[in-house]
Design an enzyme around this catalytic site. Structure first.
Site, PDB file in Angstrom:
ATOM      1  N   ARG A 112       0.858  -1.177   0.000  1.00 42.04           N
ATOM      2  CA  ARG A 112       0.000   0.000   0.000  1.00 42.04           C
ATOM      3  C   ARG A 112       0.901   1.235   0.000  1.00 42.04           C
ATOM      4  O   ARG A 112       1.617   1.489   0.976  1.00 42.04           O
ATOM      5  CB  ARG A 112      -0.916  -0.005   1.231  1.00 42.04           C
ATOM      6  CG  ARG A 112      -1.746   1.247   1.360  1.00 42.04           C
ATOM      7  CD  ARG A 112      -2.746   1.219   2.520  1.00 42.04           C
ATOM      8  NE  ARG A 112      -3.433   2.490   2.573  1.00 42.04           N
ATOM      9  CZ  ARG A 112      -3.356   3.377   3.577  1.00 42.04           C
ATOM     10  NH1 ARG A 112      -2.676   3.104   4.665  1.00 42.04           N
ATOM     11  NH2 ARG A 112      -3.983   4.528   3.501  1.00 42.04           N
ATOM     12  N   HIS A 156      -2.622  10.885   0.457  1.00 45.62           N
ATOM     13  CA  HIS A 156      -2.194  10.688   1.853  1.00 45.62           C
ATOM     14  C   HIS A 156      -1.466  11.967   2.306  1.00 45.62           C
ATOM     15  O   HIS A 156      -0.275  11.965   2.575  1.00 45.62           O
ATOM     16  CB  HIS A 156      -1.308   9.438   1.952  1.00 45.62           C
ATOM     17  CG  HIS A 156      -1.061   8.931   3.346  1.00 45.62           C
ATOM     18  ND1 HIS A 156      -1.169   7.592   3.690  1.00 45.62           N
ATOM     19  CD2 HIS A 156      -0.688   9.568   4.474  1.00 45.62           C
ATOM     20  CE1 HIS A 156      -0.872   7.443   4.977  1.00 45.62           C
ATOM     21  NE2 HIS A 156      -0.577   8.625   5.478  1.00 45.62           N
ATOM     22  N   GLU A 201      -7.361   8.937   6.039  1.00 45.92           N
ATOM     23  CA  GLU A 201      -7.600   9.631   7.305  1.00 45.92           C
ATOM     24  C   GLU A 201      -7.992  11.100   7.169  1.00 45.92           C
ATOM     25  O   GLU A 201      -7.208  12.006   7.519  1.00 45.92           O
ATOM     26  CB  GLU A 201      -6.360   9.512   8.202  1.00 45.92           C
ATOM     27  CG  GLU A 201      -5.980   8.094   8.521  1.00 45.92           C
ATOM     28  CD  GLU A 201      -4.885   7.981   9.576  1.00 45.92           C
ATOM     29  OE1 GLU A 201      -4.193   8.978   9.838  1.00 45.92           O
ATOM     30  OE2 GLU A 201      -4.731   6.904  10.152  1.00 45.92           O
ATOM     31  N   ASN A 338      -7.401   2.165   9.776  1.00 39.98           N
ATOM     32  CA  ASN A 338      -6.070   2.290  10.369  1.00 39.98           C
ATOM     33  C   ASN A 338      -6.278   2.202  11.872  1.00 39.98           C
ATOM     34  O   ASN A 338      -6.935   3.065  12.464  1.00 39.98           O
ATOM     35  CB  ASN A 338      -5.427   3.624  10.004  1.00 39.98           C
ATOM     36  CG  ASN A 338      -5.118   3.719   8.521  1.00 39.98           C
ATOM     37  OD1 ASN A 338      -5.211   2.725   7.789  1.00 39.98           O
ATOM     38  ND2 ASN A 338      -4.746   4.907   8.068  1.00 39.98           N
ATOM     39  N   TYR A 340      -4.661   1.641  15.714  1.00 39.89           N
ATOM     40  CA  TYR A 340      -3.448   1.689  16.529  1.00 39.89           C
ATOM     41  C   TYR A 340      -3.698   1.403  18.008  1.00 39.89           C
ATOM     42  O   TYR A 340      -2.838   0.904  18.707  1.00 39.89           O
ATOM     43  CB  TYR A 340      -2.779   3.061  16.371  1.00 39.89           C
ATOM     44  CG  TYR A 340      -2.109   3.215  15.014  1.00 39.89           C
ATOM     45  CD1 TYR A 340      -0.784   2.849  14.840  1.00 39.89           C
ATOM     46  CD2 TYR A 340      -2.818   3.679  13.910  1.00 39.89           C
ATOM     47  CE1 TYR A 340      -0.162   2.958  13.607  1.00 39.89           C
ATOM     48  CE2 TYR A 340      -2.209   3.798  12.667  1.00 39.89           C
ATOM     49  CZ  TYR A 340      -0.871   3.436  12.524  1.00 39.89           C
ATOM     50  OH  TYR A 340      -0.271   3.528  11.290  1.00 39.89           O
ATOM     51  N   GLU A 396      -3.681   0.005   8.108  1.00 44.90           N
ATOM     52  CA  GLU A 396      -2.459   0.317   8.852  1.00 44.90           C
ATOM     53  C   GLU A 396      -2.589  -0.252  10.252  1.00 44.90           C
ATOM     54  O   GLU A 396      -3.661  -0.176  10.861  1.00 44.90           O
ATOM     55  CB  GLU A 396      -2.241   1.834   9.023  1.00 44.90           C
ATOM     56  CG  GLU A 396      -1.780   2.555   7.801  1.00 44.90           C
ATOM     57  CD  GLU A 396      -1.615   4.055   8.029  1.00 44.90           C
ATOM     58  OE1 GLU A 396      -1.377   4.483   9.180  1.00 44.90           O
ATOM     59  OE2 GLU A 396      -1.740   4.795   7.035  1.00 44.90           O
TER      60      GLU A 396
HETATM   61  C1  GBH Z   1      -1.405   7.215  10.628  1.00 45.23           C
HETATM   62  O1  GBH Z   1      -2.000   8.227  11.360  1.00 45.23           O
HETATM   63  C2  GBH Z   1      -0.980   7.800   9.321  1.00 45.23           C
HETATM   64  O2  GBH Z   1      -1.813   7.362   8.279  1.00 45.23           O
HETATM   65  C3  GBH Z   1       0.452   7.532   8.987  1.00 45.23           C
HETATM   66  O3  GBH Z   1       0.836   8.398   7.971  1.00 45.23           O
HETATM   67  C4  GBH Z   1       1.289   7.658  10.233  1.00 45.23           C
HETATM   68  O4  GBH Z   1       2.652   7.569   9.952  1.00 45.23           O
HETATM   69  C5  GBH Z   1       0.883   6.547  11.160  1.00 45.23           C
HETATM   70  O5  GBH Z   1      -0.476   6.600  11.433  1.00 45.23           O
HETATM   71  C6  GBH Z   1       1.618   6.529  12.487  1.00 45.23           C
HETATM   72  O6  GBH Z   1       1.289   7.617  13.276  1.00 45.23           O
HETATM   73  O7  GBH Z   1      -4.763   9.975  19.353  1.00 45.23           O
HETATM   74  O8  GBH Z   1      -5.693  12.054  20.073  1.00 45.23           O
HETATM   75  O9  GBH Z   1      -3.615  11.321  21.022  1.00 45.23           O
HETATM   76  C7  GBH Z   1      -2.277   7.902  12.678  1.00 45.23           C
HETATM   77  C8  GBH Z   1      -3.274   8.849  13.254  1.00 45.23           C
HETATM   78  C9  GBH Z   1      -3.682  10.609  14.637  1.00 45.23           C
HETATM   79  C10 GBH Z   1      -2.327   8.852  15.440  1.00 45.23           C
HETATM   80  C11 GBH Z   1      -3.234  11.461  15.781  1.00 45.23           C
HETATM   81  C12 GBH Z   1      -1.884   9.728  16.573  1.00 45.23           C
HETATM   82  C13 GBH Z   1      -2.482  11.447  18.049  1.00 45.23           C
HETATM   83  C14 GBH Z   1      -3.627  12.211  18.605  1.00 45.23           C
HETATM   84  N1  GBH Z   1      -2.699   9.644  14.286  1.00 45.23           N
HETATM   85  N2  GBH Z   1      -2.924  10.642  16.927  1.00 45.23           N
HETATM   86  S1  GBH Z   1      -4.471  11.320  19.853  1.00 45.23           S
END
Ligand code: GBH
Length: 505
Positions: A112, A156, A201, A338, A340, A396
């Site tokens: 991707r 992106h 996103e 995505n 996390y 992701e």
């Molecule tokens: C993704 O965004 C992106 O698509 C990618 O480009 C990036 O490298 C990857 O993740 C790793 O970060 O959650 O309120 O504390 C992730 C989305 C949004 C995650 C903001 C971290 C921090 C704010 N990001 N978030 S909070």
């Protein structure tokens, strides 16, 4: 045992296998458990890796590329960690063959990647840049000869500066600009690219970029303008879907989706009231900011804005053409999540969802915002499937660790192995329960430019020495290779992998 301990166990997902799931009626889809493979992952499950143009390519001013808002933003003082920029990044633009060879060595089935809009259209619209197009064409061909399926994310975040000057997402024409850009990509690449995501996103490239001002271009719009930008981005998404359906070489074989920064919740226990509390929380619009799911998904999948959000914004909600919502809702082939982390909820004393904070000292990745919460890979897909009824891909998933080359010349990242093991086990459990997740893309192949965090955060399966661009596959690379080769069976076969403790006792 005390409460914090209980929630620690629940959050870490060590109850894996013990959570009741029978209450949700799912048609067991094609993507459900497959006996043939001996594990939950169906035999055509897509194991992949992901990157994004500005984070890896470099070559920021080469071969006729136009400027993106990130090129401009990174030059501002104090906005990026250590003043880092993506000018060189991983130099993927010149080293893509080496990187595709790494993917091949990993056994990745799919890559991707995203396209830099101003690299192929220096002014965002109008004249295209043959050299920029040629780069992606060569990349796609290299993937083809390596047996790796290209998965193209159209946008992106590296928005053309020239279009930003014309008002960017605030301009109603921005949806047509995006359609024009999509037409170019469809015409040039749809003979070889079958899997597309319109955008990555929107919460980030609208919310972080235009409301909070911490991502490029760094604006802090008022709420009505922010909502207008969001609205136009979703209109752009829909037009892009229509263009791909109309122009892709093999329209039938083409799969188009939309990728969210999925904000996941998980229940504190398997009690139905907690399961429903976390479900209510995951689709609520709790405050006037970007971190929610429904505001960004309901319009494009269900054709309406969520009621609680409309009530929240009230008079700040701009008036839009009534036909917009119908147009925004275009049939999608999949939803890209995505994922996390999750926030944990229980039913509060007042009957409303109540968030349970992580206990002190709770495990966390190298990114402060990321507690290790494997349950997000189960509950996220499950809640999203219940509401939107679409097949999904995990577009992701990954974590940042503070990696270094050790004295033995290797990069040991046991935390990443443990993280992926726990998260993938939970994904397997969702699939076993009939949730149609058809692929998983590790974020990321390479350590790369982590936006406002610069090169501080390393998300790669492959370590990058940014002094000399040397790539060193980390321990997790070898581990993930075994997972892929066994189609996920190695996750449960202790002889195949170093043992990772995921069950109590
Ligand atoms: C993704 O965004 C992106 O698509 C990618 O480009 C990036 O490298 C990857 O993740 C790793 O970060 O959650 O309120 O504390 C992730 C989305 C949004 C995650 C903001 C971290 C921090 C704010 N990001 N978030 S909070």
């Amino acid at each position: 045992m005390t409460d914090p301990k209980l929630s620690r166990r629940a959050m870490l997902g060590i109850s894996a296998g013990g959570v009741a799931v029978a209450s949700v009626a799912h048609a067991v889809s094609k993507a459900g458990g497959s006996k043939a493979t001996g594990g939950p992952f169906p035999k055509d499950f897509v194991w992949g890796v992901a990157t994004a143009s500005y984070q890896v390519e470099g070559a920021a001013a080469e071969d006729g590329k136009g400027q993106s808002v990130w090129d401009v933003f990174c030059k501002r003082k104090g906005v990026i960690f250590d003043g880092n920029t993506g000018d060189v990044a991983c130099d993927h633009y010149h080293r893509f063959k080496e990187d595709v060879a790494l993917m091949k060595a990993l056994g990745a089935k799919s890559y991707r990647f995203s396209i830099s809009w101003p690299r192929v259209l220096p002014n965002g619209i109008g004249a295209s840049n043959p050299k920029g197009l040629d780069f992606y064409s060569r990349l796609i061909d290299e993937l083809g000869t390596s047996g790796i399926e290209p998965f193209c994310t159209i946008f992106h975040w590296d928005y053309p500066q020239a279009l930003y000057k014309k008002g960017g997402w605030l301009n109603r024409d921005s949806a047509d600009w995006f359609a024009e850009y999509t037409s170019l990509l469809a015409d040039k690449f749809s003979d070889r690219v079958k899997v597309w995501a319109t955008m990555n996103e929107p919460q980030c490239f609208i919310g972080l970029a235009l409301l909070e001002g911490v991502h490029a271009p760094g604006d802090k719009l008022k709420i009505p303008e922010y909502l207008t930008a969001a609205h136009n981005a979703m209109r752009a998404h829909a037009k892009s879907v229509q263009v791909l359906r109309a122009r892709a070489r093999d329209a039938k074989g083409t799969r188009v989706g939309y990728v969210l920064a999925a904000q996941i919740t998980q229940p504190a226990s398997d009690k139905p009231e907690d399961v429903e509390a976390a479900r209510a929380a995951i689709f609520s619009v709790p405050y006037k900011g970007e971190w929610n799911n429904a505001w960004w998904t309901d319009p494009v999948v269900l054709g309406k804005y969520p009621e609680d959000g409309l009530a929240l914004f009230g008079a700040e909600m701009p008036k839009f053409k009534s036909s917009d919502l119908d147009e925004m809702k275009q049939p999608l082939d999949y939803l890209g999540l995505n994922i996390y982390k999750a926030d944990t909820y229980k039913r509060g004393a007042n009957g409303k969802p109540e968030q349970i904070p992580t206990p002190p000292g709770y495990p966390r990745s190298g990114a402060d915002w990321q507690p290790i919460t494997p349950g997000c890979m189960y509950w996220g897909p499950r809640y999203f499937y219940d509401r939107y009824n679409l097949p999904m891909m995990i577009t992701e998933n990954g974590l940042a660790t503070r990696d270094q080359v050790f004295l033995d010349g290797k990069v040991h990242d046991p935390q990443r192995i443990d993280f992926m093991h726990r998260y993938l086990a939970e994904l397997g459990r969702a699939i076993k329960d009939g949730i149609p997740v058809t692929g998983y893309y590790a974020w990321s192949l390479l350590d790369n430019f982590e936006w406002a965090d610069g090169y501080k955060q390393r998300f790669g399966l492959v370590y990058v020495d940014f002094d000399n661009q040397r790539r060193v596959p980390k321990d997790s690379f070898d581990w993930f290779k075994k997972v892929i080769a066994s189609n996920g069976r190695a996750l449960t076969d202790r002889s195949a992998l170093p043992f990772t403790k995921v069950t109590p006792g």
